[in-house]
Design a protein around this motif. Sequence first.
Motif, PDB file in Angstrom:
ATOM      1  N   GLN A 114       8.526-105.893 -18.984  1.00  0.00           N
ATOM      2  CA  GLN A 114       9.030-104.675 -18.366  1.00  0.00           C
ATOM      3  C   GLN A 114       9.395-103.659 -19.413  1.00  0.00           C
ATOM      4  OE1 GLN A 114      12.332-105.387 -15.860  1.00  0.00           O
ATOM      5  NE2 GLN A 114      12.068-103.524 -14.725  1.00  0.00           N
ATOM      6  N   ARG A 115       8.997-102.427 -19.247  1.00  0.00           N
ATOM      7  CA  ARG A 115       9.259-101.387 -20.230  1.00  0.00           C
ATOM      8  C   ARG A 115       9.775-100.148 -19.542  1.00  0.00           C
ATOM      9  NH1 ARG A 115       9.635-104.520 -24.329  1.00  0.00           N
ATOM     10  NH2 ARG A 115       7.723-105.604 -24.847  1.00  0.00           N
ATOM     11  N   ALA A 116      10.720 -99.467 -20.183  1.00  0.00           N
ATOM     12  CA  ALA A 116      11.205 -98.197 -19.681  1.00  0.00           C
ATOM     13  C   ALA A 116      10.513 -97.084 -20.408  1.00  0.00           C
ATOM     14  CB  ALA A 116      12.725 -98.092 -19.884  1.00  0.00           C
ATOM     15  N   SER A 117      10.299 -95.972 -19.749  1.00  0.00           N
ATOM     16  CA  SER A 117       9.722 -94.816 -20.409  1.00  0.00           C
ATOM     17  C   SER A 117      10.647 -94.291 -21.457  1.00  0.00           C
ATOM     18  CB  SER A 117       9.459 -93.709 -19.381  1.00  0.00           C
ATOM     19  OG  SER A 117       9.179 -92.498 -20.016  1.00  0.00           O
ATOM     20  N   ALA A 118      10.109 -93.921 -22.605  1.00  0.00           N
ATOM     21  CA  ALA A 118      10.943 -93.429 -23.695  1.00  0.00           C
ATOM     22  C   ALA A 118      11.643 -92.152 -23.341  1.00  0.00           C
ATOM     23  CB  ALA A 118      10.081 -93.226 -24.950  1.00  0.00           C
ATOM     24  N   SER A 119      11.202 -91.450 -22.404  1.00  0.00           N
ATOM     25  CA  SER A 119      11.868 -90.206 -22.010  1.00  0.00           C
ATOM     26  C   SER A 119      12.616 -90.338 -20.705  1.00  0.00           C
ATOM     27  CB  SER A 119      10.840 -89.076 -21.887  1.00  0.00           C
ATOM     28  OG  SER A 119       9.858 -89.441 -20.945  1.00  0.00           O
ATOM     29  N   ALA A 120      12.800 -91.571 -20.264  1.00  0.00           N
ATOM     30  CA  ALA A 120      13.572 -91.843 -19.039  1.00  0.00           C
ATOM     31  C   ALA A 120      13.007 -91.111 -17.842  1.00  0.00           C
ATOM     32  CB  ALA A 120      15.048 -91.485 -19.246  1.00  0.00           C
ATOM     33  N   GLN A 121      11.666 -91.097 -17.729  1.00  0.00           N
ATOM     34  CA  GLN A 121      11.037 -90.367 -16.647  1.00  0.00           C
ATOM     35  C   GLN A 121      11.323 -90.935 -15.270  1.00  0.00           C
ATOM     36  OE1 GLN A 121       6.961 -90.222 -17.812  1.00  0.00           O
ATOM     37  NE2 GLN A 121       7.237 -88.481 -19.161  1.00  0.00           N
ATOM     38  N   PRO A 122      11.476 -92.256 -15.112  1.00  0.00           N
ATOM     39  CA  PRO A 122      11.730 -92.746 -13.759  1.00  0.00           C
ATOM     40  C   PRO A 122      12.992 -92.179 -13.163  1.00  0.00           C
ATOM     41  CG  PRO A 122      11.047 -94.545 -15.187  1.00  0.00           C
ATOM     42  CD  PRO A 122      11.234 -93.346 -16.051  1.00  0.00           C
ATOM     43  N   LEU A 149      18.472 -98.125 -20.069  1.00  0.00           N
ATOM     44  CA  LEU A 149      18.481 -99.113 -21.142  1.00  0.00           C
ATOM     45  C   LEU A 149      19.434 -98.720 -22.261  1.00  0.00           C
ATOM     46  CD1 LEU A 149      17.430-101.715 -22.336  1.00  0.00           C
ATOM     47  CD2 LEU A 149      15.453-100.463 -23.236  1.00  0.00           C
ATOM     48  N   ALA A 150      19.390 -97.465 -22.721  1.00  0.00           N
ATOM     49  CA  ALA A 150      20.288 -97.038 -23.796  1.00  0.00           C
ATOM     50  C   ALA A 150      21.743 -97.093 -23.345  1.00  0.00           C
ATOM     51  CB  ALA A 150      19.930 -95.628 -24.256  1.00  0.00           C
ATOM     52  N   GLN A 151      21.998 -96.737 -22.089  1.00  0.00           N
ATOM     53  CA  GLN A 151      23.353 -96.801 -21.556  1.00  0.00           C
ATOM     54  C   GLN A 151      23.856 -98.248 -21.551  1.00  0.00           C
ATOM     55  OE1 GLN A 151      23.726 -95.544 -17.497  1.00  0.00           O
ATOM     56  NE2 GLN A 151      25.943 -95.366 -17.577  1.00  0.00           N
ATOM     57  N   VAL A 195      31.749 -93.848 -20.996  1.00  0.00           N
ATOM     58  CA  VAL A 195      31.845 -92.711 -20.080  1.00  0.00           C
ATOM     59  C   VAL A 195      30.570 -91.873 -20.069  1.00  0.00           C
ATOM     60  CG1 VAL A 195      33.136 -90.613 -19.518  1.00  0.00           C
ATOM     61  CG2 VAL A 195      34.354 -92.632 -20.361  1.00  0.00           C
ATOM     62  N   GLY A 196      30.013 -91.625 -21.232  1.00  0.00           N
ATOM     63  CA  GLY A 196      28.861 -90.728 -21.301  1.00  0.00           C
ATOM     64  C   GLY A 196      27.551 -91.408 -21.584  1.00  0.00           C
ATOM     65  N   GLY A 197      27.502 -92.741 -21.393  1.00  0.00           N
ATOM     66  CA  GLY A 197      26.300 -93.477 -21.750  1.00  0.00           C
ATOM     67  C   GLY A 197      25.057 -93.057 -20.996  1.00  0.00           C
ATOM     68  N   GLY A 198      25.212 -92.549 -19.770  1.00  0.00           N
ATOM     69  CA  GLY A 198      24.050 -92.155 -18.989  1.00  0.00           C
ATOM     70  C   GLY A 198      23.251 -91.040 -19.621  1.00  0.00           C
ATOM     71  N   TYR A 199      23.912 -90.202 -20.408  1.00  0.00           N
ATOM     72  CA  TYR A 199      23.213 -89.082 -21.040  1.00  0.00           C
ATOM     73  C   TYR A 199      22.312 -89.550 -22.176  1.00  0.00           C
ATOM     74  CZ  TYR A 199      26.215 -86.110 -18.263  1.00  0.00           C
ATOM     75  OH  TYR A 199      26.840 -85.499 -17.201  1.00  0.00           O
ATOM     76  N   LEU A 200      22.547 -90.762 -22.701  1.00  0.00           N
ATOM     77  CA  LEU A 200      21.671 -91.291 -23.738  1.00  0.00           C
ATOM     78  C   LEU A 200      20.264 -91.494 -23.205  1.00  0.00           C
ATOM     79  CD1 LEU A 200      24.055 -93.970 -25.305  1.00  0.00           C
ATOM     80  CD2 LEU A 200      23.670 -91.618 -26.062  1.00  0.00           C
ATOM     81  N   ASP A 201      20.135 -91.755 -21.911  1.00  0.00           N
ATOM     82  CA  ASP A 201      18.819 -91.919 -21.281  1.00  0.00           C
ATOM     83  C   ASP A 201      18.308 -90.603 -20.699  1.00  0.00           C
ATOM     84  OD1 ASP A 201      18.406 -94.974 -21.314  1.00  0.00           O
ATOM     85  OD2 ASP A 201      20.408 -94.775 -20.474  1.00  0.00           O
ATOM     86  N   ARG A 202      19.201 -89.757 -20.262  1.00  0.00           N
ATOM     87  CA  ARG A 202      18.782 -88.556 -19.543  1.00  0.00           C
ATOM     88  C   ARG A 202      18.019 -87.579 -20.431  1.00  0.00           C
ATOM     89  NH1 ARG A 202      22.692 -83.972 -16.749  1.00  0.00           N
ATOM     90  NH2 ARG A 202      21.136 -83.144 -15.310  1.00  0.00           N
ATOM     91  N   PRO A 246      22.533 -96.914 -29.780  1.00  0.00           N
ATOM     92  CA  PRO A 246      21.930 -97.460 -28.549  1.00  0.00           C
ATOM     93  C   PRO A 246      20.558 -96.864 -28.247  1.00  0.00           C
ATOM     94  CG  PRO A 246      24.214 -96.759 -28.172  1.00  0.00           C
ATOM     95  CD  PRO A 246      23.807 -96.211 -29.496  1.00  0.00           C
ATOM     96  N   ALA A 247      20.404 -95.560 -28.508  1.00  0.00           N
ATOM     97  CA  ALA A 247      19.122 -94.919 -28.206  1.00  0.00           C
ATOM     98  C   ALA A 247      18.018 -95.431 -29.126  1.00  0.00           C
ATOM     99  CB  ALA A 247      19.267 -93.397 -28.335  1.00  0.00           C
TER     100      ALA A 247
END
Length: 413
Positions: A2-10, A156-158, A280-287, A333-334
């Motif tokens: 399983q792989r996530a898109s590097a730009s968090a496209q999903p 994933l980064a989060q 708190v702000g981990g979601g932005y590492l993927d966004r 993390p990123a």
Amino acid sequence: MQRASASAQPAQASSTASGGAPAKPRSAAGVFLGRSFVSLCLATLLASTGAFVFTLLPLHVRALGMEEGRIGAIMGAFFLGTLLMMPVTARLVARFGCRAVVSGGLVVLALSCLVFLVVDTAPALLGARLLQGFGWSAILIGTTIAATLLAPPDRLAQGLGIYGSVFLLSQAVGPWAGEILLGLFGSFQAVFVAACVLAASALLLVGPLPPGSAPKGAPAAAGQGRPVAMMGLLLATFCLSSGFGAVMAFIADFVALSGIATVAPFFAGYIITGVAIRLVGGGYLDRFGRRTVILAGAGLQVASLGALAGLSAEWQLWPLGLAFGVASAIFAPALQALVVERGSDRARSVTLYNSVFLSGVVFASVSFGLLARATGYDMVYLSAAGLAGLAALLVAIAAAEPRRPPATTAPPS
């Protein structure tokens, strides 16, 4: 795998499917409070706190009559054991899964803590630290792989950031708890027993960990199969971890030589921001995409290390610690998530990242020590800032999305 898109496209695609604006990232609590992920973090916290209690070991070794050279060798044996065991650990995870390997590592770590109760010679202490390193390698690699399996692909980064915050907490709690035990009992025997109990207690929490080592069934991420790009990312990891090593190894001595009474404000700022951003702000590492986030973190590390070279007053330690904490919380993390996504094998990618990161820390401890003796600590931190700048350049090149051929349309019939 399983792989996530590097730009968090999903994540972005789901938020824009109905034509609206991109949704804000979900909170860390909303995504990662499942039983398995919480158990992973708690088990890692207990084990790493027990490991970081041994930050105080030089006091015990000196009390046995040993000098700086032997103290350094004994402390370094832990990292040597960790590095030597990492390739073996990766194979063990691939064969037996995360749960079994982490459990085995916890048993080895717990038993190795008890060894210190009965040894008092340099060779025996070296052997005990090597054994600790073997156990820690299994815990580190196994729990990191488990974190990549339990985190949603578009977070994933989060997930790695939240998992990584556990180590920051244990870096603060471990030595503090050890000092309390020393104050209460006046002996390192209580410290060693407590470290054993912490590692053994973590065994009670590994049940919910994933038994396997790799997800299945999803398409590969963009950028897989590019070994030159992967080498660039790993070299960037080495450069950035060298800056981390320069701070952890020498800042206490640098601060003292600068005539400043305490280094505590730096570490307080570092831990506060490091934990807060990850939780708190981990979601932005993927966004915002891997490349953008890593470049921002590397740039901030350049600035914070460069400013540290000019340290002249205690009040400066607070903003410098805050900035260094933000930088680490952003890029680490990123960058780890990107290495995992770009690799063809998850266990191998996690092992490579951790091996290279630890190698950079060891490199900094040795080479920057020689540089400090020759030129002073200001050149150490300027050099570390230069390596962070080189890392940013490497990431800018290696993390770029591969070009795709333009779409062609069939001529009308």
